[in-house]
Design an enzyme around this catalytic site. Structure first.
Site, PDB file in Angstrom:
ATOM      1  CE1 TYR A 127      -3.181   2.899   0.304  1.00 40.15           C
ATOM      2  CE2 TYR A 127      -3.601   2.282   2.581  1.00 40.15           C
ATOM      3  CZ  TYR A 127      -3.869   3.082   1.487  1.00 40.15           C
ATOM      4  OH  TYR A 127      -4.807   4.087   1.581  1.00 40.15           O
TER       5      TYR A 127
ATOM      6  CE  LYS B 112      -6.398   1.475  -1.597  1.00 40.95           C
ATOM      7  NZ  LYS B 112      -6.160   2.912  -1.815  1.00 40.95           N
TER       8      LYS B 112
ATOM      9  CB  ILE C 264      -8.092  -0.648  -4.356  1.00 37.77           C
ATOM     10  CG1 ILE C 264      -7.703  -1.979  -4.973  1.00 37.77           C
ATOM     11  CG2 ILE C 264      -8.508  -0.845  -2.895  1.00 37.77           C
ATOM     12  CD1 ILE C 264      -6.395  -2.548  -4.436  1.00 37.77           C
TER      13      ILE C 264
END
Length: 268
Positions: free
Chosen positions: A134, A163, A202
């Site tokens: 992330y 992400k 996302i």
């Protein structure tokens, strides 16, 4: 395995009752509301107020998501400041049965790129669970630079996705074009038209309008981006406390029983 994940993956909001207890039936209704349009569930990430959840709240929302996922992968967010705390929670996530953990960098503006690499190496060595990187800055106070991302993807086994929430569409495109074999997901609704080459999306809008997110991935035109932006403005997705507004809309639709946020539950 790398390449498995694509399309729209939803970072789930965390439904609470007024006392701050995770509401399992609201989790069920939320999953049922979106499951036909998404390719995975991400509980306890930022849209799920993941950095605020206590250990019980985090374990409950991850457990309920796994329990009711009905075959869709569950990628559990872990938003804790240090490596050892992340490892402890990753072990719990693995025991619950998640498909992967979604992990940011260690918190702090002074975190070096070498420390970021060591962070992910330590997690992977300690817990046999795949890792979704992330890349963001708002919570951690730092970000993973391009060369570091490439290094992590090449040197650490078990990285199954990124992400990419740097907020820089050119950076995201560069990562998507790097040929690592690791799928790259855009984390910002407003950048989808500019993030060419990505494997998926996302973002919080997927809690409300996953079919629109899918349509944008298939046909990322300026007109569709304008539609995405209009819908995000309507539902408060671009606000600093977007999760509050997403919850209010889900409550208005009858999907979750209460729009209570973590702060509101603690104040009650």
């Amino acid at each position: 395995m790398p390449g498995t994940y694509s399309g729209t993956v939803v970072p789930l909001i965390t439904p609470f009752d007024e006392h701050g207890v995770v509401d399992e039936q609201s989790v069920v209704r939320l999953l049922d509301h979106i499951r036909a349009e998404v390719n995975g569930f991400m509980p306890a990430l930022t849209s799920g107020e993941g950095w605020k959840l206590d250990a019980r709240q985090w374990q409950d929302v991850v457990t309920y998501t796994v329990r009711h996922a009905d075959g869709l992968p569950v990628l559990a967010g872990i938003q804790l400041p240090g490596t050892e705390a992340v490892i402890d929670r990753a072990r719990t996530a693995a025991a619950i049965g998640v498909d992967a953990v979604v992990v940011t960098t260690p918190f702090g503006a002074d975190v070096t790129q070498d420390r970021i690499v060591a962070h992910y190496e330590a997690i992977r060595a300690a817990v046999d669970v795949p890792i979704f990187l992330y890349n963001e800055e708002a919570l951690s106070g730092n970000r993973i630079e391009f060369e570091t991302l490439i290094r992590i993807c090449k040197e650490i086994p078990g990285i199954v996705g990124i992400k990419e929430s740097s907020g820089d569409a050119a950076f995201t495109r560069r990562m998507a074009e790097a040929g690592t074999g690791i799928p790259v997901f855009e984390g910002w609704e407003n950048l989808l038209v500019d993030a060419r080459g990505i494997d998926g999306f996302i973002g919080p809008l997927a809690n409300l309008e996953p079919s629109l997110c899918n349509a944008m991935l298939v046909d990322p035109t300026p007109d569709r981006q304008a539609e995405i932006n209009t819908v995000c403005e309507r539902y408060g997705v671009f606000k600093d406390d977007w999760y509050r507004w997403v919850k209010r809309e889900l409550h208005r639709r009858g999907v979750i029983a209460s729009p209570t946020t973590h702060e509101e539950a603690k104040a009650a």
